[in-house]
Scaffold this motif. Structure first.
Motif, PDB file in Angstrom:
ATOM      1  N   ASP A  89     -74.034 112.092  29.083  1.00  0.00           N
ATOM      2  CA  ASP A  89     -75.324 112.422  28.480  1.00  0.00           C
ATOM      3  C   ASP A  89     -75.475 113.941  28.520  1.00  0.00           C
ATOM      4  N   HIS A  98     -79.483 113.945  24.124  1.00  0.00           N
ATOM      5  CA  HIS A  98     -80.926 113.848  24.351  1.00  0.00           C
ATOM      6  C   HIS A  98     -81.615 115.149  24.055  1.00  0.00           C
ATOM      7  N   HIS A 143     -84.163 103.537  23.945  1.00  0.00           N
ATOM      8  CA  HIS A 143     -83.893 104.268  25.184  1.00  0.00           C
ATOM      9  C   HIS A 143     -85.203 104.549  25.901  1.00  0.00           C
ATOM     10  N   SER A 167     -87.345 110.153  38.145  1.00  0.00           N
ATOM     11  CA  SER A 167     -86.174 110.564  38.903  1.00  0.00           C
ATOM     12  C   SER A 167     -86.411 110.334  40.389  1.00  0.00           C
ATOM     13  N   GLN A 168     -85.294 110.196  41.129  1.00  0.00           N
ATOM     14  CA  GLN A 168     -85.346 109.952  42.579  1.00  0.00           C
ATOM     15  C   GLN A 168     -86.242 108.736  42.856  1.00  0.00           C
ATOM     16  N   GLY A 176     -81.790 107.177  33.674  1.00  0.00           N
ATOM     17  CA  GLY A 176     -81.280 107.416  35.034  1.00  0.00           C
ATOM     18  C   GLY A 176     -82.424 107.361  36.020  1.00  0.00           C
ATOM     19  N   GLY A 177     -82.282 108.109  37.112  1.00  0.00           N
ATOM     20  CA  GLY A 177     -83.390 108.199  38.058  1.00  0.00           C
ATOM     21  C   GLY A 177     -83.157 107.503  39.378  1.00  0.00           C
ATOM     22  N   PHE A 178     -81.958 106.972  39.590  1.00  0.00           N
ATOM     23  CA  PHE A 178     -81.676 106.233  40.824  1.00  0.00           C
ATOM     24  C   PHE A 178     -81.663 107.213  42.011  1.00  0.00           C
ATOM     25  N   GLU A 213     -77.977 106.075  32.763  1.00  0.00           N
ATOM     26  CA  GLU A 213     -77.641 107.506  32.764  1.00  0.00           C
ATOM     27  C   GLU A 213     -77.859 108.132  34.141  1.00  0.00           C
ATOM     28  N   GLY A 241     -77.588 110.667  37.047  1.00  0.00           N
ATOM     29  CA  GLY A 241     -77.171 112.058  37.246  1.00  0.00           C
ATOM     30  C   GLY A 241     -77.090 112.314  38.738  1.00  0.00           C
ATOM     31  N   TYR A 263     -78.532 119.177  40.602  1.00  0.00           N
ATOM     32  CA  TYR A 263     -79.579 120.144  40.267  1.00  0.00           C
ATOM     33  C   TYR A 263     -79.585 121.363  41.204  1.00  0.00           C
TER      34      TYR A 263
HETATM   35  N1  LLP Z   1     -81.677 110.540  31.512  1.00  0.00           N
HETATM   36  C1  LLP Z   1     -82.724 111.271  31.122  1.00  0.00           C
HETATM   37  C2  LLP Z   1     -83.271 111.082  29.779  1.00  0.00           C
HETATM   38  C3  LLP Z   1     -83.282 112.238  31.973  1.00  0.00           C
HETATM   39  O1  LLP Z   1     -84.311 112.951  31.570  1.00  0.00           O
HETATM   40  C4  LLP Z   1     -82.714 112.421  33.266  1.00  0.00           C
HETATM   41  C5  LLP Z   1     -83.246 113.437  34.176  1.00  0.00           C
HETATM   42  C6  LLP Z   1     -81.617 111.630  33.636  1.00  0.00           C
HETATM   43  C7  LLP Z   1     -81.134 110.696  32.736  1.00  0.00           C
HETATM   44  C8  LLP Z   1     -80.943 111.755  34.971  1.00  0.00           C
HETATM   45  O2  LLP Z   1     -81.816 111.506  36.014  1.00  0.00           O
HETATM   46  P1  LLP Z   1     -81.260 111.405  37.508  1.00  0.00           P
HETATM   47  O3  LLP Z   1     -80.402 110.170  37.586  1.00  0.00           O
HETATM   48  O4  LLP Z   1     -80.513 112.632  37.790  1.00  0.00           O
HETATM   49  O5  LLP Z   1     -82.509 111.302  38.330  1.00  0.00           O
HETATM   50  N2  LLP Z   1     -84.478 118.972  38.240  1.00  0.00           N
HETATM   51  C9  LLP Z   1     -85.041 117.780  38.859  1.00  0.00           C
HETATM   52  C10 LLP Z   1     -84.631 116.527  38.182  1.00  0.00           C
HETATM   53  C11 LLP Z   1     -84.991 116.488  36.721  1.00  0.00           C
HETATM   54  C12 LLP Z   1     -84.520 115.227  36.062  1.00  0.00           C
HETATM   55  C13 LLP Z   1     -84.678 115.328  34.585  1.00  0.00           C
HETATM   56  N3  LLP Z   1     -84.186 114.214  33.868  1.00  0.00           N
HETATM   57  C14 LLP Z   1     -84.626 117.773  40.333  1.00  0.00           C
HETATM   58  O6  LLP Z   1     -83.935 118.697  40.769  1.00  0.00           O
HETATM   59  O7  LLP Z   1     -85.012 116.874  41.073  1.00  0.00           O
END
Ligand code: LLP
Length: 434
Positions: free
Chosen positions: A85, A108, A205, A210-211, A247-249, A290, A292, A390
């Motif tokens: 992504d 995205h 989608h 997140s988290q 995402g967001g796990f 997704e 991250g 990040y």
């Molecule tokens: N998909 C989309 C559309 C998203 O906006 C994001 C994160 C992810 C996937 C991945 O999310 P993850 O699995 O990493 O939680 N800078 C912040 C986090 C911002 C997340 C933005 N979007 C931090 O350092 O906590």
């Protein structure tokens, strides 16, 4: 002390990661230094994929490269047969430069430029996650001019916002992203994209936050969307082939964090979508996710040399390191919490409580408050855990501090994958007054 992934203590009593001595890494590559445990990234990638394979459904696990995007990381994602992504021309460029298969890239973003969309179409990427009406118009124009078709997903805001243990259900979500489900904009967008013959509308989608430590928010989002899918099936004979739940796990940054396993998120999501699609007599879509942070977060540590300290009697002791908000802005930006040890004696008893300060000219540049540590000494190397997501990707040059190098470690080998920025790099783009 809880060690993550392949971190542990070696025979010299030093912190070890990927079979490599962290003190040697700091000496060889300098500090601050981002170090990634490649085995742990592979383990995370495989765990997400395995959870789908066990349920025998079609899926894609797309690594959200915003968490940590470099050529080597993208290549590792490819080795692990992940999709990717990207959210900007820069992340897309990195993926292409790394030789990532374009058909597995998803793009995205809430304000993709014409140039970025053209680059995506020219690169023949897998799909564009269309975010708003402006983008629909722009993408139609570009597809028409270039006479190409494109796969798209529609980004929906289902009215659920989740963060750690909290999730908020809002009637109409106040978000800059996506088409709102409640106010009819999602339906209006679908009607529009379905009538444009150069769009192949793969599905829907959403990304709820997140988290996140629980599955409740994902399940609620799935309920709202699948219910609408049934509606749209009747209205438009539209059947989504793909449901991307984002995402967001969550991951464990400190002892207080108790995330669930990747397999649990995935299996509960699949169970719910299966149940709902049966209930509404829809065919089971492919499920895409997704991750991250959960792919790279706890695989990364940052090594620093400690430097000056300041005692404020009766208040606290500040201990400064040779980095700070320039390599990890998360504590200043989100009050994010981290744990750390001295890499040169990780098992030594704690004897004092110190607050770890960065070196930037900003009072808010603090990495960790009130950290129990052994008595500080010269030449200590502080290892901060769980900085893989990040950290590098949000690194900056505040105070013209060069960004650190990145090293991958695996099976006792350390490989430099991003060089340390130099002072020359810092002025490379500057032009003289005259
Ligand atoms: N998909 C989309 C559309 C998203 O906006 C994001 C994160 C992810 C996937 C991945 O999310 P993850 O699995 O990493 O939680 N800078 C912040 C986090 C911002 C997340 C933005 N979007 C931090 O350092 O906590």
């Amino acid at each position: 002390m809880y060690f993550y992934g392949t971190t542990g203590v070696n025979k010299n009593g030093h912190l070890e990661i990927g079979g490599v001595d962290a003190v040697e890494l700091a000496t060889k590559f300098g500090t601050p230094l981002y170090v990634y445990d490649v085995a742990l990234i592979r383990e995370r990638a495989r765990a997400f994929k395995q959870a789908f394979i066990e349920q025998n459904i079609k899926f894609q696990v797309a690594y959200a490269s915003k968490a940590f995007s470099t050529v080597a990381m993208v290549q590792l994602a490819e080795e692990e047969e992940l999709s990717l992504d990207v959210v900007s021309g820069g992340e897309l460029y990195t993926a292409i430069a790394a030789g990532f298969p374009p058909e597995k890239i998803h793009f995205h973003g809430n304000n993709k430029s014409r140039e970025e969309l053209e680059m995506a179409l020219d690169s023949r990427i897998g799909c564009i996650v269309v975010d708003n009406f402006y983008e629909i118009g722009l993408l139609k124009e570009i597809c028409h001019e270039k006479n190409v078709n494109v796969n798209i997903l529609l980004r929906i805001t289902p009215g659920i916002e989740a963060h750690t243990h909290d999730y908020i259900l809002t009637g109409q979500e106040d978000s800059k992203f996506g088409f709102d489900l409640q106010n009819g904009q999602a339906e209006q967008a679908l009607a529009e994209v379905l009538t444009f013959h150069q769009f192949n509308v793969l599905g829907l989608h959403c990304h709820i936050g997140s988290q996140i430590f629980e599955t409740t928010g994902f399940l609620l989002a799935a309920q709202k969307i699948v219910e609408k899918m049934a509606d749209w099936n009747h209205k438009f004979s539209f059947e989504a082939q793909v449901l991307n739940l984002g995402g967001g796990f969550g991951i464990r940054y400190t002892k207080e964090d108790e995330p669930i396993q990747p397999s649990q998120y995935v299996s509960e999501i699949i169970k719910e979508v299966k149940k709902l699609t049966e209930q509404y007599q829809l065919s089971m879509p492919e499920i895409w996710i997704e991750p991250g942070r959960s792919m790279v977060g706890d695989a990364g540590i940052t090594l620093y040399h400690t430097g000056s300290s300041k005692d404020v009697p009766g208040v606290r002791k500040y201990l400064a390191v040779d980095g700070g908000m320039s390599d990890n802005i998360r504590p200043s930006l989100y009050q994010a919490k981290y744990e750390a040890v001295y890499a040169n004696r990780p098992l030594a008893q704690s004897e004092e409580t110190v607050s770890i300060a960065g070196k930037c000219c900003e009072s808010g540049d603090m990495l960790i408050w009130d950290l129990p540590l052994p008595q500080s000494a010269e030449e200590d190397i502080l290892a901060v855990f769980c900085t893989g997501a990040y950290g590098y990707s949000m690194a900056n040059n505040y105070n013209r501090i060069p960004r650190p190098a990145v090293v991958f470690v695996e099976n006792g080998q350390a490989t430099l994958v991003v060089k340390r920025e130099t002072y020359e790099d810092l002025v490379k783009l500057d032009l003289p007054l005259k």
